[in-house]
Design an enzyme around this catalytic site. Structure first.
Site, PDB file in Angstrom:
ATOM      1  CD  GLU A  51      -2.605   1.243   2.589  1.00  0.00           C
ATOM      2  OE1 GLU A  51      -2.753   2.367   3.097  1.00  0.00           O
ATOM      3  OE2 GLU A  51      -3.001   0.189   3.126  1.00  0.00           O
ATOM      4  CB  CYS A  91      -3.559   5.207   3.782  1.00  0.00           C
ATOM      5  SG  CYS A  91      -4.439   4.018   4.795  1.00  0.00           S
TER       6      CYS A  91
END
Length: 530
Positions: free
Chosen positions: A263, A300
Site C-alpha cells: 500500500e 491513508c
C-alpha cells in the site's frame, strides 16, 4: 523520557526466544510531542538475525501445517484478550512514541479495532470457508487455498496497533491462513511493537502453536531488508508505507517472484457536484475540514484532493473551508521525516502554482508539526501538470481543484493515478444525477472503494470492505488489506488434488465437513458433507 540512555538494546524475538540481536547498529525512537529521544535503544539487526529468523519460520510453517485451525483461532482470541487486559499500558507507550492521543484515538478507537479484527480472523480460521474449498466429484478433483509460508510484514508508522506488523490486519490475516510471521517493527514505535510481541508470544505458548510462529525485528539495513523479501524462504510480503520504500521492496520481490502486497500512495479524490454545494455548502465544508485534519491528515484515506465546480457556491465553500483550517487545532505529526516530507511536498505544490487559501502559518516548534494548509488551483492548471499536483501530501494539507465544467472534471479524474478511495457528493433532489452519471464510471475505474455523500477517512472492519485499489494505491487491484475473510487469500497458495484418496486430503476437502465450512461442490455452494 530523556537523560542517560540505556547501555543495552532491546531484545529481538527470534526462533521462539527473546535474545540480544546480532546488531549492526542501534537507534532511539523520538517522542513527536517533545522532539526528545526516548531512553531505550533498539538494535538494527544484521543479516545473521534475518537468516536465523527465516530458518525458524520455515520450520514453524511445517509445524503449523500439522496444527488444527482451532489452535490458530484460539491463539488469535487469546491474543485479543491479552491486548485488552493491558490496554492502558499499550496505549500510553504508543502515545509516547507516536504523539497520537490516548483518548479517544488509541484507547477507544484503534485498540478496539485491533482486537475486533483479531477476533474476526479467529472466526475465519476456525470456520475455514475463506479457503474456498472446491470439489468436483465426477472428476475427483479438489482444490483449496492453503498457507503460503513465512510472511514478512512491514508495518506503517500511522497505526501503531491496528496495522502493526505484530498485531494488525496483515498479521491477523497471515496467522489465520496458517502462516508464520516475521514482523519488521516500525522504527517510530518499536517499544509498542515489543510490548505487543510479548503478549503475542504469551498467547502462542498458551495455544500450543509453534513458538517461532511470530518473530520480531526492529530494523535492518536497506540491503538486508531487500535480501529478506527476495529470499527463497519468504512466502509472501506485506508492506504499508511510503511509495519510494514500497516500490524498492516490490522490485526486489518481483525479481524472484515472491508475492508482495504493498500500500503506497493515495490522495483519495472527492468530487462535490453543484447541487450538493447549493443544498449544504456550510455543512460540507465542516465535514471536509474535519476529515482532512483528523489524525493530522495521517490516514491513508485522508481526502487530499477536492474537485469543485466553478461558481458562487464554491467560492463560499472555499472561504469557509479555509477559515475552518485556520481555526482548528494543529495536530502533531508522527515523526521528523513526516514533517520534512510534508513541508517539501507542500512547498512543491505552491511552487508549481497552487494558491494558499489559509492564513495561519504558525505551529509549535517544540513538536513535529506543520500548519493546517489548504491550497487551490484551477482545473486547467491542474491538467497542465497533473502528475505534480497529485503528489501525496501526507499530513494536514489538501488541494482544491476548481473545474469549469463536468467535462473538465472528467478530464481531471481521467488524469489521476489509482487511489484507495473516491467520493462523490450529489444533490438530495437528484438534480446532479446527469453529472453523476458522467463522473462515476471514470472515478469507479480509478479507485478501490467508491463512496457517495461520505468522506473516505473511515475504514470499517467489515467483510465487505476493500482497502486496496489500482496502482499505486496498492500493488494489485484484486486484493484488500482490510476485510476478513477476503484479506486472508493474499497469504495463500492454491493446492489442487487429483484422484487423491480421501484420508490423504486436507480436512476441508475430505468428504466429511466437521466445521460446516462453505464449499463449492459440483458448482453449487454447500455446507453439507458428501
Amino acid at each position: 523520557m530523556s537523560g542517560e540512555f540505556a547501555m543495552y538494546t532491546a531484545p529481538v524475538l527470534i526462533a521462539g526466544e527473546w535474545c540480544q540481536a546480532a546488531e549492526s547498529g542501534r537507534f532511539h525512537p523520538v517522542n513527536p510531542s517533545t522532539r526528545e529521544q526516548l531512553s531505550q535503544a533498539y538494535p538494527v539487526s544484521s543479516w545473521h538475525d534475518c537468516d536465523t529468523a527465516l530458518d525458524a519460520a520455515v520450520l514453524a510453517a511445517e509445524q503449523l501445517n500439522a496444527c488444527p485451525a482451532s489452535a490458530r483461532a484460539q491463539f488469535l482470541e487469546h491474543f485479543a484478550d491479552l491486548i485488552e487486559a493491558d490496554a492502558k499500558s499499550i496505549c500510553a507507550l504508543a502515545a509516547e512514541e507516536t504523539g497520537l492521543p490516548i483518548h479517544p484515538r488509541l484507547l477507544e478507537v484503534e485498540l478496539p479495532r485491533t482486537t475486533n479484527q483479531l477476533r474476526q480472523a479467529a472466526r475465519a480460521a476456525a470456520d475455514g470457508s475463506w479457503a474456498r474449498a472446491t470439489i468436483d466429484t465426477s472428476a475427483n478433483i479438489r482444490s483449496i487455498h492453503r498457507a503460503i509460508g513465512p510472511v514478512v510484514i512491514f508495518g506503517p508508522n500511522n497505526f501503531p496497533l491496528a496495522f502493526n506488523g505484530v498485531s494488525g490486519g496483515d498479521f491477523a490475516a497471515a496467522i489465520a491462513a496458517g502462516n508464520p510471521v516475521i514482523a519488521k517493527a516500525h522504527s517510530a514505535h518499536p517499544g509498542t511493537s515489543q510490548l505487543l510481541a510479548r503478549l503475542a508470544h504469551q498467547a502462542l505458548q498458551a495455544s500450543g502453536l509453534p513458538t517461532s510462529t511470530i518473530q520480531v525485528l526492529y530494523a535492518t539495513s536497506r540491503a538486508d531488508g531487500l535480501k529478506l523479501v527476495s529470499d527463497p524462504r519468504t512466502g509472501a510480503v506485506a508492506f504499508t508505507g511510503s511509495r519510494s520504500a514500497g516500490l524498492t521492496l516490490k522490485q526486489a520481490a518481483d525479481e524472484v517472484g515472491t508475492p508482495i502486497y504493498v500500500e503506497l500512495s493515495s490522495i483519495n479524490p472527492v468530487i462535490m457536484l453543484a447541487g450538493a454545494l447549493r443544498e449544504n455548502s456550510a455543512a460540507l465544508a465542516e465535514e471536509f475540514a474535519n476529515s482532512c485534519l483528523m489524525g493530522t491528515g495521517q490516514f491513508c484515506t485522508s481526502p487530499g484532493l477536492l474537485i469543485l465546480p466553478e461558481g458562487a457556491d464554491t467560492t463560499v465553500f472555499m472561504q469557509h473551508s479555509a477559515d475552518l483550517f485556520d481555526s482548528k487545532p494543529i495536530g502533531t505529526l508522527l515523526s521528523e521525516d513526516t514533517e520534512a516530507n510534508l513541508r517539501q511536498t507542500t512547498q512543491e505544490l505552491i511552487a508549481s502554482g497552487a494558491k494558499v487559501l489559509t492564513k495561519n502559518l504558525n505551529c509549535d516548534p517544540a513538536r513535529f508539526c506543520r500548519p493546517n494548509t489548504l491550497l487551490a488551483i484551477t482545473g486547467k492548471e491542474f491538467l497542465l501538470q497533473a502528475n505534480r499536483y497529485q503528489a501525496e501530501a501526507f499530513g494536514n494539507t489538501a488541494l482544491i481543484v476548481v473545474s469549469k465544467s463536468t467535462e473538465e472534471t472528467c478530464q481531471i479524474i481521467n488524469s489521476l493515478e489509482g487511489n484507495l478511495t473516491g467520493s462523490i457528493y450529489s444533490a438530495i433532489d437528484s438534480s446532479d444525477d446527469t453529472d453523476y452519471n458522467q463522473v462515476e464510471p471514470i472515478l469507479r475505474a480509478r479507485v478501490g472503494r467508491l463512496l457517495n455523500d461520505k468522506m473516505p477517512t473511515g475504514v470499517a472492519i467489515s467483510p465487505a470492505m476493500n482497502h486496496g485499489g489500482p496502482f499505486p494505491a496498492s500493488g494489485h487491484p484484486g486484493f484488500t488489506a482490510v476485510g476478513i475473510p477476503a484479506s486472508l487469500i493474499r497469504f495463500s497458495k492454491l493446492h489442487c488434488y487429483d484422484n487423491v484418496r480421501n484420508n490423504r486430503l486436507p480436512a476441508l476437502l475430505q468428504d466429511d465437513n466437521p466445521t460446516g465450512a462453505w464449499r463449492l461442490i459440483n458448482e453449487e455452494w454447500s455446507q453439507s458433507a458428501l
